[in-house]
Design a protein around this motif. Structure first.
Motif, PDB file in Angstrom:
ATOM      1  N   ARG A 190       0.830  -1.206   0.000  1.00  0.00           N
ATOM      2  CA  ARG A 190       0.000   0.000   0.000  1.00  0.00           C
ATOM      3  C   ARG A 190       0.865   1.259   0.000  1.00  0.00           C
ATOM      4  O   ARG A 190       0.508   2.275  -0.621  1.00  0.00           O
ATOM      5  N   GLU A 191       2.013   1.209   0.664  1.00  0.00           N
ATOM      6  CA  GLU A 191       2.874   2.384   0.796  1.00  0.00           C
ATOM      7  C   GLU A 191       3.806   2.582  -0.390  1.00  0.00           C
ATOM      8  O   GLU A 191       4.292   3.697  -0.614  1.00  0.00           O
TER       9      GLU A 191
ATOM     10  N   GLU B 269     -10.264   7.740  -3.314  1.00  0.00           N
ATOM     11  CA  GLU B 269     -10.063   7.688  -1.860  1.00  0.00           C
ATOM     12  C   GLU B 269     -10.131   6.267  -1.297  1.00  0.00           C
ATOM     13  O   GLU B 269      -9.617   5.998  -0.208  1.00  0.00           O
TER      14      GLU B 269
ATOM     15  N   GLY C 210      -7.283   4.137   0.564  1.00  0.00           N
ATOM     16  CA  GLY C 210      -6.897   4.725   1.842  1.00  0.00           C
ATOM     17  C   GLY C 210      -7.945   4.496   2.918  1.00  0.00           C
ATOM     18  O   GLY C 210      -7.618   4.194   4.071  1.00  0.00           O
TER      19      GLY C 210
ATOM     20  N   HIS D 140      -7.335   5.025   6.792  1.00  0.00           N
ATOM     21  CA  HIS D 140      -6.788   6.371   6.765  1.00  0.00           C
ATOM     22  C   HIS D 140      -7.863   7.383   6.369  1.00  0.00           C
ATOM     23  O   HIS D 140      -8.690   7.105   5.502  1.00  0.00           O
TER      24      HIS D 140
ATOM     25  N   GLN E  27      -4.851  15.793  -1.835  1.00  0.00           N
ATOM     26  CA  GLN E  27      -4.130  14.801  -2.622  1.00  0.00           C
ATOM     27  C   GLN E  27      -5.040  14.153  -3.658  1.00  0.00           C
ATOM     28  O   GLN E  27      -4.621  13.885  -4.788  1.00  0.00           O
TER      29      GLN E  27
ATOM     30  N   SER F 270      -1.351   7.598  -3.648  1.00  0.00           N
ATOM     31  CA  SER F 270      -0.440   7.292  -2.536  1.00  0.00           C
ATOM     32  C   SER F 270       1.018   7.557  -2.897  1.00  0.00           C
ATOM     33  O   SER F 270       1.913   7.293  -2.100  1.00  0.00           O
ATOM     34  N   ARG F 271       1.257   8.080  -4.109  1.00  0.00           N
ATOM     35  CA  ARG F 271       2.599   8.399  -4.599  1.00  0.00           C
ATOM     36  C   ARG F 271       3.526   7.188  -4.522  1.00  0.00           C
ATOM     37  O   ARG F 271       4.554   7.216  -3.848  1.00  0.00           O
ATOM     38  N   PRO F 272       3.166   6.108  -5.222  1.00  0.00           N
ATOM     39  CA  PRO F 272       3.956   4.872  -5.134  1.00  0.00           C
ATOM     40  C   PRO F 272       5.312   5.019  -5.798  1.00  0.00           C
ATOM     41  O   PRO F 272       5.484   5.782  -6.756  1.00  0.00           O
TER      42      PRO F 272
END
Length: 268
Positions: free
Chosen positions: A99-100, A122, A125, A130, A136, A173-175
């Protein structure tokens, strides 16, 4: 070529490597009906590079992508994200790390029909517990050209717009690494080029690593290199590919596969 290793930037060290596969084997089923999807595939994916994975139907390209993304586990071999071997991680820890660090775009858009575009972006998350960052989410939709469609539901969007929502969902999530499985397969040529340009931009502007499975030589030409699989093996690699070069390499892979079948080779 069973254990051939390939590197997007010509180095063999882990420095600057976003993802890496070493000696991957994956078999489905047992006994005489078992299918060997991967047979010793090794590859490195340098940070900030775009790799297309191609091959005939049944060559193992989607299995490789799923193993690289932590969505499937190889029977043998290792997958690393940076310096972390993901096969040694328990499922919960792997889910958090995925996920991160990882985004995934499917050929099927996989959008929730009752949710707006913003709510779909969304959703990952929220499922992780979260609180959504509305700024974002807006930035992710704006990045794919859909800032004015945040309140639209999927049925109100074209196929290309739905795929861009799916891309925004993967990017919010800016992977570090984005995996894409036939992201243009359900789109017309013009819309597909728009999606490919967004993938290319993420590599060039943001330094993201992108690994894309595709059957289309034109799509593959957007990448820095092409890895060609056949019968679960890595059989060729093209740097700075053009659509014509890719098409010729695919035809050769098909011919080789046909020869093996004619001579009774199993390719396993």
């Amino acid at each position: 070529m069973d254990e051939r290793t390939t590197d997007a930037n010509g180095t063999n060290g882990r420095d600057g490597t976003a993802a890496r596969a070493d000696g991957l084997h994956r078999q489905y089923g047992r006994g005489p009906r078992a299918v060997a999807a991967l047979r010793g595939v090794s590859a490195r994916f340098a940070t900030g590079t775009f790799t297309a994975v191609m091959g005939p139907s049944g060559s193992g390209k989607t299995t490789l992508l799923h193993c690289l993304a932590g969505m499937d586990r190889p029977d043998r071999g290792t997958v690393r994200w940076g310096d972390t071997e993901i096969g040694a991680l328990p499922e919960r820890r792997l889910a958090v790390l995925r996920r991160e660090n990882v985004g995934f775009v499917f050929q099927a858009f996989n959008l929730m029909p009752a949710m707006t575009a913003a709510q779909n972006v969304e959703l990952p998350g929220r499922l992780a517990g979260h609180r959504p960052d509305r700024r974002q989410v807006h930035e992710a939709l704006a990045r794919v050209g859909l800032a004015d469609c945040a309140r639209h539901r999927p049925a109100q969007l074209s196929g290309g717009q739905q795929q861009r929502v799916a891309l925004a969902r993967a990017l919010v999530s800016r992977p570090r690494v984005l995996f894409a499985d036939e992201p243009t397969g359900a789109l017309d040529r013009a819309t597909g080029r728009e999606v490919l340009a967004l993938l290319r931009e993420g590599v060039d502007r943001d330094g993201r690593t992108c690994v894309m499975v595709t059957h289309d030589p034109v799509a593959a030409a957007y990448a820095d290199r092409v890895l060609l699989l056949a019968d679960g093996r890595l059989v060729d690699e093209l740097h700075h590919p053009t659509a014509d070069r890719v098409a010729r390499a695919l035809a050769l892979a098909d011919d080789t596969r046909g020869t093996r079948a004619t001579t009774g080779g199993t390719g396993r």
